[in-house]
Design an enzyme around this catalytic site. Structure first.
Site, PDB file in Angstrom:
ATOM      1  N   ASP A  49     -75.966  -1.903  20.104  1.00 50.24           N
ATOM      2  CA  ASP A  49     -75.744  -1.928  18.699  1.00 50.24           C
ATOM      3  C   ASP A  49     -76.546  -3.262  17.922  1.00 50.24           C
ATOM      4  OD1 ASP A  49     -73.497  -3.596  19.231  1.00 50.24           O
ATOM      5  OD2 ASP A  49     -72.320  -2.710  17.992  1.00 50.24           O
ATOM      6  N   GLU A  50     -76.982  -4.185  18.645  1.00 46.21           N
ATOM      7  CA  GLU A  50     -77.682  -5.271  17.899  1.00 46.21           C
ATOM      8  C   GLU A  50     -78.813  -5.684  18.741  1.00 46.21           C
ATOM      9  OE1 GLU A  50     -75.356  -9.113  18.002  1.00 46.21           O
ATOM     10  OE2 GLU A  50     -74.074  -8.118  19.195  1.00 46.21           O
TER      11      GLU A  50
END
Length: 392
Positions: A103-104
């Protein structure tokens, strides 16, 4: 603003957002994604976080803290598919993408500014596309260094952009608690607090040698750089934790909703061309072809077909995608987005293609590789299927 070429893109409550994006009934409800009573919290939406629920918290404590929360078991296959689609969007912007987790990621966009505009414009464009295609939000920090960009994205949450130009770095950093610095955990924070170093500004204005005597040579030098925002760590392109062995795909949102089969079919060809090109570059082939359809009302469906053998040939993936689309029997339904994904990837060298009697010696696979050689030399627009040529 070309002085801030580093972006840190962080999805907002990623697992919870993905788990609830097709559940409008949960829009105003605290939601926890996690295991059973003996498990831990994987993620919580922002309503649940208001009750003190956070990731890695034991589920029993989370339920006590927020007894009204709806608990959803994790669907890791869906998380992986969404993450891969988001990373596809990053790589359309720049090849310099360093994936930190599902997610990043960090992006170095200095080579994309002439084509796409200022870093802030690129950040807003990514946020818009991700929200449109995946139905989730992200926050972006924009700065001149990796560490400041990461802190900026934290300040941008949820669903925002924070830009920290070089002349504002100290004003941004120095009021923060030292525990905010990247890599400073609870133990280091407690040690610095015992030394009277409470804020980042306290660390910044402590002479370097004094700081190194107190905490060690390496940590002291690192803290000093972080406190002044002068770290110069370069972004190292790195694949995601589930790539490329699981799947590769691409989505496209239409400029306006369409029910024109010709438009949809042409887009499926474009996406098949893009995906198989990446597969050949990575040296992989796959058997399962999946299409994703999002309707004008944001309802989303997927359909899959498994081929007799793994392939990286554009026309074979495209034909499978067309069959899947036609099998839906859509009657003038207006579409917002289509996507093509190939799953079950294996090394191309391990695939032994069964020859068919009467099959020509050279076929579509050779044509694809000839196209790949041309595009590597002359650019992606040099050769393309005739039906994708722009008409005026």
């Amino acid at each position: 603003m070309t002085s801030t070429p580093i972006l840190h893109v962080d999805m907002d409550a990623f697992y919870a957002s993905v788990a609830t994006r097709d559940r409008p009934d949960l829009a105003e409800v605290p939601v926890i994604v996690g295991g059973g009573s003996r498990g831990v919290v994987l993620s919580a939406n922002y309503l649940a976080r208001q009750y003190g629920v956070h990731s890695a918290m034991p589920m029993t404590r989370a339920r006590r803290a927020c007894p009204t929360a709806v608990v959803i078991p994790p669907d890791f296959d869906t998380f992986a598919r969404v993450s891969s689609s988001v990373l596809e969007n990053f790589r359309r912007v720049t090849p310099l993408v360093e994936v930190v987790s599902l997610d990043e990621a960090f992006l170095d966009v200095r080579g994309s500014i002439r084509r796409l505009g200022a870093p802030t414009t690129i950040a807003e464009g990514l946020r818009s596309v991700i929200h449109d295609e995946q139905g989730i939000t992200c926050s972006v920090g924009v700065a001149a260094s990796v560490s400041v960009a990461k802190l900026a994205s934290r300040r941008a949450k949820p669903d925002g952009v924070v830009v920290v130009p070089p002349e504002r770095v100290t004003a941004f950093l120095h009021p923060l608690d030292v525990g905010e610095l990247w890599g400073v955990g609870e133990k280091t924070q407690a040690m610095l607090h015992r030394l009277g170093l409470i804020t980042v500004g306290d660390v910044a204005h402590t002479p370097l040698r004094t700081l190194q005597r107190a905490v060690g040579h390496h940590l002291g030098a690192q803290l000093h750089e972080l406190a002044w925002g002068t770290d110069r760590r370069a972004i190292t392109p790195k694949a995601g934790p589930l790539e490329p062995e699981r799947s590769m795909g691409a989505d496209e949102t239409f400029a306006k909703d369409t029910d024109d089969r010709e438009v949809v079919v042409r887009e499926l060809l474009r996406l098949s061309h893009r995906v198989t090109g990446r597969m050949r570059t990575a040296g992989v082939a796959g058997r399962t072809v999946t299409i994703r359809i999002r309707f004008a009302d944001f309802t989303t469906i997927t359909r899959s077909r498994t081929l007799p053998e793994a392939t990286d040939v554009t026309v074979e993936i495209y034909r499978a995608a067309i069959r899947l689309y036609d099998a839906l029997g859509l009657q003038r339904a207006r579409l917002r987005l289509v996507g093509v994904r190939v799953e079950g990837l294996v090394p191309r060298a391990s695939v032994h293609r069964q020859l068919v009697l009467g099959e020509p010696e050279h076929g579509w696979a050779d044509a694809d590789r000839a196209v790949d050689r041309a595009t590597r030399r002359f650019g992606t627009a040099a050769v393309r299927p005739a039906s994708l040529l722009r008409t005026y």
